[in-house]
Every structure is written in structure tokens, then in C-alpha cells.
Design a protein around this motif. Structure first.
Motif, PDB file in Angstrom:
ATOM      1  N   SER A 154      30.239   4.127 -30.063  1.00 55.68           N
ATOM      2  CA  SER A 154      29.301   3.114 -29.554  1.00 55.68           C
ATOM      3  C   SER A 154      29.939   1.727 -29.555  1.00 55.68           C
ATOM      4  CB  SER A 154      28.023   3.088 -30.407  1.00 55.68           C
ATOM      5  OG  SER A 154      27.310   4.302 -30.291  1.00 55.68           O
ATOM      6  N   THR A 155      29.712   0.997 -28.467  1.00 53.37           N
ATOM      7  CA  THR A 155      30.252  -0.354 -28.331  1.00 53.37           C
ATOM      8  C   THR A 155      29.626  -1.283 -29.370  1.00 53.37           C
ATOM      9  OG1 THR A 155      30.426   0.020 -25.945  1.00 53.37           O
ATOM     10  CG2 THR A 155      30.572  -2.267 -26.720  1.00 53.37           C
ATOM     11  N   PRO A 156      30.425  -2.057 -30.100  1.00 49.06           N
ATOM     12  CA  PRO A 156      29.848  -3.025 -31.045  1.00 49.06           C
ATOM     13  C   PRO A 156      29.005  -4.067 -30.323  1.00 49.06           C
ATOM     14  CG  PRO A 156      32.214  -2.735 -31.414  1.00 49.06           C
ATOM     15  CD  PRO A 156      31.902  -2.061 -30.123  1.00 49.06           C
ATOM     16  N   LEU A 157      28.129  -4.711 -31.040  1.00 48.44           N
ATOM     17  CA  LEU A 157      27.360  -5.821 -30.496  1.00 48.44           C
ATOM     18  C   LEU A 157      28.265  -7.049 -30.345  1.00 48.44           C
ATOM     19  CD1 LEU A 157      24.136  -5.242 -32.577  1.00 48.44           C
ATOM     20  CD2 LEU A 157      24.360  -4.958 -30.098  1.00 48.44           C
ATOM     21  N   PRO A 158      27.945  -7.957 -29.425  1.00 49.26           N
ATOM     22  CA  PRO A 158      28.820  -9.115 -29.205  1.00 49.26           C
ATOM     23  C   PRO A 158      28.915 -10.053 -30.401  1.00 49.26           C
ATOM     24  CG  PRO A 158      27.365  -8.779 -27.317  1.00 49.26           C
ATOM     25  CD  PRO A 158      26.872  -7.876 -28.411  1.00 49.26           C
ATOM     26  N   ALA A 159      27.806 -10.267 -31.099  1.00 46.29           N
ATOM     27  CA  ALA A 159      27.785 -11.233 -32.196  1.00 46.29           C
ATOM     28  C   ALA A 159      28.453 -10.667 -33.443  1.00 46.29           C
ATOM     29  CB  ALA A 159      26.344 -11.635 -32.512  1.00 46.29           C
ATOM     30  N   ALA A 160      29.186 -11.505 -34.151  1.00 46.16           N
ATOM     31  CA  ALA A 160      29.802 -11.073 -35.405  1.00 46.16           C
ATOM     32  C   ALA A 160      28.754 -10.818 -36.478  1.00 46.16           C
ATOM     33  CB  ALA A 160      30.799 -12.127 -35.887  1.00 46.16           C
ATOM     34  N   GLN A 161      27.637 -11.536 -36.378  1.00 42.17           N
ATOM     35  CA  GLN A 161      26.551 -11.392 -37.356  1.00 42.17           C
ATOM     36  C   GLN A 161      25.249 -11.049 -36.610  1.00 42.17           C
ATOM     37  OE1 GLN A 161      26.946 -15.292 -39.274  1.00 42.17           O
ATOM     38  NE2 GLN A 161      27.966 -14.296 -40.997  1.00 42.17           N
ATOM     39  N   PRO A 162      25.150  -9.834 -36.080  1.00 43.32           N
ATOM     40  CA  PRO A 162      23.984  -9.472 -35.274  1.00 43.32           C
ATOM     41  C   PRO A 162      22.727  -9.324 -36.120  1.00 43.32           C
ATOM     42  CG  PRO A 162      25.382  -7.565 -35.622  1.00 43.32           C
ATOM     43  CD  PRO A 162      26.132  -8.739 -36.179  1.00 43.32           C
ATOM     44  N   SER A 163      21.587  -9.552 -35.471  1.00 41.10           N
ATOM     45  CA  SER A 163      20.290  -9.436 -36.125  1.00 41.10           C
ATOM     46  C   SER A 163      19.679  -8.070 -35.838  1.00 41.10           C
ATOM     47  CB  SER A 163      19.353 -10.529 -35.605  1.00 41.10           C
ATOM     48  OG  SER A 163      19.055 -10.293 -34.231  1.00 41.10           O
ATOM     49  N   ALA A 164      18.576  -7.770 -36.532  1.00 42.68           N
ATOM     50  CA  ALA A 164      17.856  -6.531 -36.258  1.00 42.68           C
ATOM     51  C   ALA A 164      17.376  -6.501 -34.817  1.00 42.68           C
ATOM     52  CB  ALA A 164      16.681  -6.395 -37.225  1.00 42.68           C
ATOM     53  N   ALA A 165      16.988  -7.665 -34.277  1.00 47.73           N
ATOM     54  CA  ALA A 165      16.541  -7.737 -32.887  1.00 47.73           C
ATOM     55  C   ALA A 165      17.669  -7.392 -31.924  1.00 47.73           C
ATOM     56  CB  ALA A 165      15.993  -9.124 -32.585  1.00 47.73           C
ATOM     57  N   ASP A 166      18.907  -7.745 -32.274  1.00 43.13           N
ATOM     58  CA  ASP A 166      20.048  -7.397 -31.427  1.00 43.13           C
ATOM     59  C   ASP A 166      20.231  -5.882 -31.368  1.00 43.13           C
ATOM     60  OD1 ASP A 166      20.708 -10.081 -30.901  1.00 43.13           O
ATOM     61  OD2 ASP A 166      21.899 -10.212 -32.735  1.00 43.13           O
ATOM     62  N   TYR A 167      20.113  -5.228 -32.523  1.00 41.89           N
ATOM     63  CA  TYR A 167      20.214  -3.764 -32.557  1.00 41.89           C
ATOM     64  C   TYR A 167      19.058  -3.139 -31.789  1.00 41.89           C
ATOM     65  CZ  TYR A 167      23.981  -3.780 -36.048  1.00 41.89           C
ATOM     66  OH  TYR A 167      25.175  -3.954 -36.698  1.00 41.89           O
ATOM     67  N   ALA A 168      17.854  -3.689 -31.935  1.00 43.04           N
ATOM     68  CA  ALA A 168      16.693  -3.157 -31.224  1.00 43.04           C
ATOM     69  C   ALA A 168      16.859  -3.302 -29.717  1.00 43.04           C
ATOM     70  CB  ALA A 168      15.422  -3.859 -31.695  1.00 43.04           C
ATOM     71  N   GLN A 169      17.479  -4.393 -29.286  1.00 41.89           N
ATOM     72  CA  GLN A 169      17.713  -4.581 -27.853  1.00 41.89           C
ATOM     73  C   GLN A 169      18.670  -3.517 -27.319  1.00 41.89           C
ATOM     74  OE1 GLN A 169      19.271  -8.435 -26.778  1.00 41.89           O
ATOM     75  NE2 GLN A 169      18.884  -8.125 -24.610  1.00 41.89           N
ATOM     76  N   ARG A 170      19.708  -3.188 -28.091  1.00 41.31           N
ATOM     77  CA  ARG A 170      20.636  -2.125 -27.669  1.00 41.31           C
ATOM     78  C   ARG A 170      19.901  -0.781 -27.641  1.00 41.31           C
ATOM     79  NH1 ARG A 170      26.193  -1.973 -27.813  1.00 41.31           N
ATOM     80  NH2 ARG A 170      25.943  -4.123 -27.050  1.00 41.31           N
ATOM     81  N   LEU A 171      19.004  -0.559 -28.594  1.00 42.92           N
ATOM     82  CA  LEU A 171      18.193   0.654 -28.588  1.00 42.92           C
ATOM     83  C   LEU A 171      17.327   0.717 -27.330  1.00 42.92           C
ATOM     84  CD1 LEU A 171      17.109   3.222 -30.026  1.00 42.92           C
ATOM     85  CD2 LEU A 171      15.433   1.732 -31.144  1.00 42.92           C
TER      86      LEU A 171
END
Length: 291
Positions: free
Chosen positions: A86-103
């Protein structure tokens, strides 16, 4: 790092189990837009159950639950951003909302319009963010199931603990590497009475982690505040291994209280209850589907 530790961590799972995994719960990469992919494992047909793993695990950990539920449900387990392929998120310090957006992107790509969402440990932080009343995903989640949920360290009063956890987690990774960390830490995820195969599975899963993805997940653990995202916008069940020493029954009881439901105990199980006692977790999820 000790080569013997690395070899042991990477070869601790019997070849027959790896063959079963690849034959009946293989991984595939799903494009989710913007050049990103999410690696998923999927089994069965019917109403969707979407499973989110914890910080030291991956999609493969849901194998036995998926096999048990396949006659009744479509079980989809993701490798979180930065895990597996799985591609990492862009931010070095991602939030739960960032993970939820990928979901959200993954559910769009898989055309999952309605599901039971299951979050184990760190996965509960993403699940709870997705299940907030103001979340774009809330209308797609029929039921939420939190198993041994991690509360996170993002609350203001947890600042000292947050600094300590971040420093300890990253120092362990820097000192031991992924394989060494798996050899040292995986045993805490199951109870003393766990089968040897369950122990091998949790160690193997942890040994598959990617350095960058794990570092991002540590930041999620340290920045998120599960209780602030509760109660969810849909019915919820909260469960915990009776012998969990990572997210203890006492800690999980507070999560259940915040949701207005009783804590459900998974007997003879530690933190990785769905690996150690897959029949019990599958039975819980069948009840959720029936509801």
C-alpha cells in the motif's frame, strides 16, 4: 542487527500456512486515485465486512476469520497505507482523518456502498474517524466493531505519555529493525496459553512491516484521540481479549462506556484475539451481520 534474529523472524511461519494464505486470501493492489494503491486481501461473497489491522500487523492476519466468514460475507482486509504494497500517505505525520480518507478511496474503488467496519487496535482509530457523524463515510457503515481499540495519545492531558511512546517506539525500531522488533515484541500480542501457530502468525505479520509505514503509524498513534471521535454515528460493538495486556480490558471498558454499550470479553485471548481465537471473533461478526 543479528542475522539469526532476522532469519528467524522471516521464516517462523510454516510453508503450509503461507501456501494457504496465497491460495485462499491472496493480496492484490487496488488503485485508489492519484497514483496510490491499497493492497487488499478478500474472501467470500455477500454483505461486506471491512477489516483494519493494528500497528504491528497486516491484512494477512485476518486469514482465519475470513475463511470462517466466507460462506456468509465478503471479507475485505486492507494493508494500511505504508503497509504491504500500500502506498504511504503523503504527510510524514498523518492523522486518523487522512487514513479514513484513503479508506474512502478504497471503498469507492471496490464499490462497497455498505459494510460492517472492524477496527482492531490502531485500526480502531481509522475506523472511529470514518464513523464520525460528520464523516463522508458514515452513511456506508452499517455497524462498527472495535476490537481491543487503541485510544491514542492525542488528548491534551496525555502529552507526557505521547512523548514517551513516540520516543520508545522509534528507538526500538532504530535499534532492532523490523525483524528484530518482531522477534522481541510479537509475544505480547497473544496470551500465555496461545498456540504455537498463533505465535508464529503474529511474529510473521510483524516481520512484514515497512519502516516508513510503521513510522507514520506511530505518529497516528501519538496524535489521535479515539474518545474524541466517539460515539459513532451507527450501532457499535466493543470487544477485548480477556487476557489483553496491550489495550487492557479496563482501558477498553472506557471506550465501551463512551459508546454507551457493554464491553464484550473474548475468552482465552490476548491482544491479537482474532488471530488467537478466530472462531470467537467470527461468531461475534456473524452476530453483527445478523443484526
Amino acid at each position: 542487527m543479528n542475522d539469526a534474529i532476522a532469519t528467524n523472524a522471516l521464516t517462523s511461519l510454516p510453508a503450509s500456512e503461507l501456501a494457504l494464505l496465497e491460495a485462499r486470501f491472496p493480496a492484490r493492489a487496488v488503485p485508489v486515485g492519484g497514483g496510490a494503491v491499497v493492497s487488499v486481501r478478500e474472501r467470500g461473497a455477500g454483505p461486506a465486512i471491512v477489516c483494519l489491522h493494528g500497528i504491528g500487523s497486516g491484512a494477512a492476519s485476518w486469514l482465519n476469520v475470513a475463511l470462517l466468514l466466507a460462506p456468509q460475507a465478503r471479507v475485505v482486509a486492507w494493508d494500511a497505507p505504508g503497509y504491504g504494497a500500500s502506498t504511504p500517505l503523503p504527510a510524514a505525520q498523518p492523522s486518523a482523518a487522512d487514513y479514513a480518507q484513503r479508506l474512502h478511496g478504497l471503498l469507492d474503488a471496490l464499490d462497497v456502498q455498505s459494510c460492517v467496519l472492524v477496527g482492531h487496535s490502531l485500526g480502531a482509530l481509522t475506523a472511529a474517524s470514518a464513523a464520525r457523524k460528520d464523516s463522508a463515510l458514515a452513511s456506508r457503515i452499517r455497524r462498527l466493531v472495535l476490537i481491543s481499540p487503541a485510544a491514542g495519545y492525542g488528548a491534551t492531558h496525555r502529552e507526557e505519555a505521547r512523548r514517551k511512546v513516540r520516543a520508545e517506539r522509534l528507538a526500538t525500531l532504530d535499534e532492532l529493525g523490523i525483524a528484530g522488533m518482531a522477534a522481541k515484541r510479537a509475544g505480547r500480542l497473544v496470551s500465555d496459553s496461545a498456540s504455537e501457530l498463533a505465535r508464529q502468525w503474529v511474529q510473521w505479520n510483524m516481520a512484514q512491516l515497512n519502516d516508513g509505514g510503521y513510522r507514520q503509524a506511530v505518529e497516528l498513534l501519538c496524535s489521535a484521540d479515539l474518545l474524541a471521535d466517539l460515539p459513532p454515528a451507527m450501532p457499535v460493538r466493543v470487544a477485548c481479549g480477556a487476557l489483553d495486556v496491550v489495550t487492557t480490558p479496563e482501558a477498553c471498558a472506557e471506550v465501551a462506556r463512551r459508546c454507551g454499550v457493554p464491553l464484550e470479553s473474548i475468552a482465552d485471548a490476548g491482544h491479537a484475539s482474532y488471530v488467537e481465537q478466530p472462531q470467537a471473533v467470527a461468531a461475534l461478526l456473524r452476530e453483527v451481520l445478523a443484526a
